[in-house]
Design an enzyme around this catalytic site. Structure first.
Site, mmCIF file in Angstrom:
data_model
loop_
_atom_site.group_PDB
_atom_site.id
_atom_site.type_symbol
_atom_site.label_atom_id
_atom_site.label_comp_id
_atom_site.label_asym_id
_atom_site.label_seq_id
_atom_site.Cartn_x
_atom_site.Cartn_y
_atom_site.Cartn_z
ATOM 1 N N GLY A 18 -15.097 -51.044 -44.317
ATOM 2 C CA GLY A 18 -13.715 -51.375 -44.007
ATOM 3 C C GLY A 18 -13.292 -50.900 -42.638
ATOM 4 N N GLY A 21 -6.581 -48.375 -39.173
ATOM 5 C CA GLY A 21 -5.862 -48.340 -37.917
ATOM 6 C C GLY A 21 -6.553 -47.506 -36.858
ATOM 7 N N ALA A 23 -10.085 -46.138 -37.419
ATOM 8 C CA ALA A 23 -11.527 -45.968 -37.577
ATOM 9 C C ALA A 23 -12.152 -47.141 -38.318
ATOM 10 C CB ALA A 23 -11.812 -44.673 -38.325
ATOM 11 N N VAL A 25 -15.364 -47.803 -41.148
ATOM 12 C CA VAL A 25 -16.166 -47.070 -42.132
ATOM 13 C C VAL A 25 -17.363 -47.921 -42.557
ATOM 14 C CG1 VAL A 25 -16.169 -45.892 -44.357
ATOM 15 C CG2 VAL A 25 -14.090 -45.901 -42.960
ATOM 16 N N ASP A 133 0.169 -38.816 -45.799
ATOM 17 C CA ASP A 133 -0.113 -40.255 -45.764
ATOM 18 C C ASP A 133 -0.608 -40.722 -47.124
ATOM 19 O OD1 ASP A 133 -0.182 -42.782 -44.592
ATOM 20 O OD2 ASP A 133 -2.223 -42.517 -43.810
#
Length: 170
Positions: A18, A21, A23, A25, A133
Site C-alpha cells: 500500500g 501520505g 510512505a 509499504v 492518528d
C-alpha cells in the site's frame, strides 16, 4: 529497484502492500530469519526533508518502545543508500477501514475491536505516548481477527510538564 538493491542479501521484496501520505509499504521476505515482514519506506524525494526523515524515524522508535499484542512490532529502522525504511511485523489481514467498507459490523464485533484498540492505546498512554492518528486505516485486523494498532507517525511523547500538544495541534 533502488530499494531492492539496498535490501539485497537481507530482504527480498515480494509485492506492494500500500501507499500512504508519507510512505510506501512492501511485503518482503526476511532472508536471514526466513519470515515475512512489512517494509515501510520513505520515498527518496522525501529523504531530503530532514523534518520528514526525523518524523518517520520517530514513528519507528515510538512504536518500538511499545511491546503489546495489539501494537505492531517494529524490528528495525534503517537509513542507508539514501533511503529510510522501517522493518516491521507483517500482519496478514485487512484494515478496519477496508472491513467497514463492506458494510456495518455486528455489535459484538464492534465491542471486540474497540476493546482491543483501547487496550493498545491504554498501554501506550501508560508509557506516556499519545497516538494522535487513530482511524480505521491505522487499525489492522489480522487473520485471527485480532486488532493491531499501526502508524505511530504523528504520536507524541508526553513531556514532563504534562503538555501533550502545542498550540494549534491536536
Amino acid at each position: 529497484q533502488r530499494l531492492a538493491r539496498t535490501l539485497e542479501g537481507r530482504y527480498e521484496i515480494t509485492r506492494l502492500l500500500g501507499r500512504g501520505g508519507m510512505a510506501v509499504v512492501f511485503l518482503a521476505q526476511d532472508l536471514v530469519l526466513e519470515r515475512q515482514v512489512a517494509i515501510k519506506v520513505l520515498p527518496p524525494d522525501m529523504t531530503r526533508d530532514g523534518l520528514r526523515v526525523t518524523r518517520f524515524q520517530q514513528d519507528a522508535k515510538t512504536a518500538a518502545k511499545l511491546a503489546h499484542p495489539n501494537i505492531i512490532p517494529i524490528y528495525r529502522v534503517v537509513r542507508e543508500g539514501g533511503l529510510v525504511y522501517i522493518v516491521m511485523k507483517y500482519v496478514p489481514g485487512q484494515s478496519l477501514e477496508d472491513l467497514l467498507a463492506k458494510g456495518p459490523l455486528p455489535i459484538a464485533r464492534v465491542r471486540q475491536v474497540l476493546r482491543e484498540a483501547a487496550l493498545a492505546l491504554g498501554h501506550a498512554h501508560r508509557r506516556r505516548i499519545v497516538h494522535r492518528d487513530v482511524k480505521p486505516a491505522n487499525i489492522m485486523l489480522d487473520d485471527d481477527g485480532r486488532v493491531i494498532l499501526t502508524d505511530f507517525g504523528i504520536s507524541k511523547a508526553v513531556q514532563d510538564t504534562g503538555q501533550v500538544t502545542g498550540t494549534g495541534t491536536i
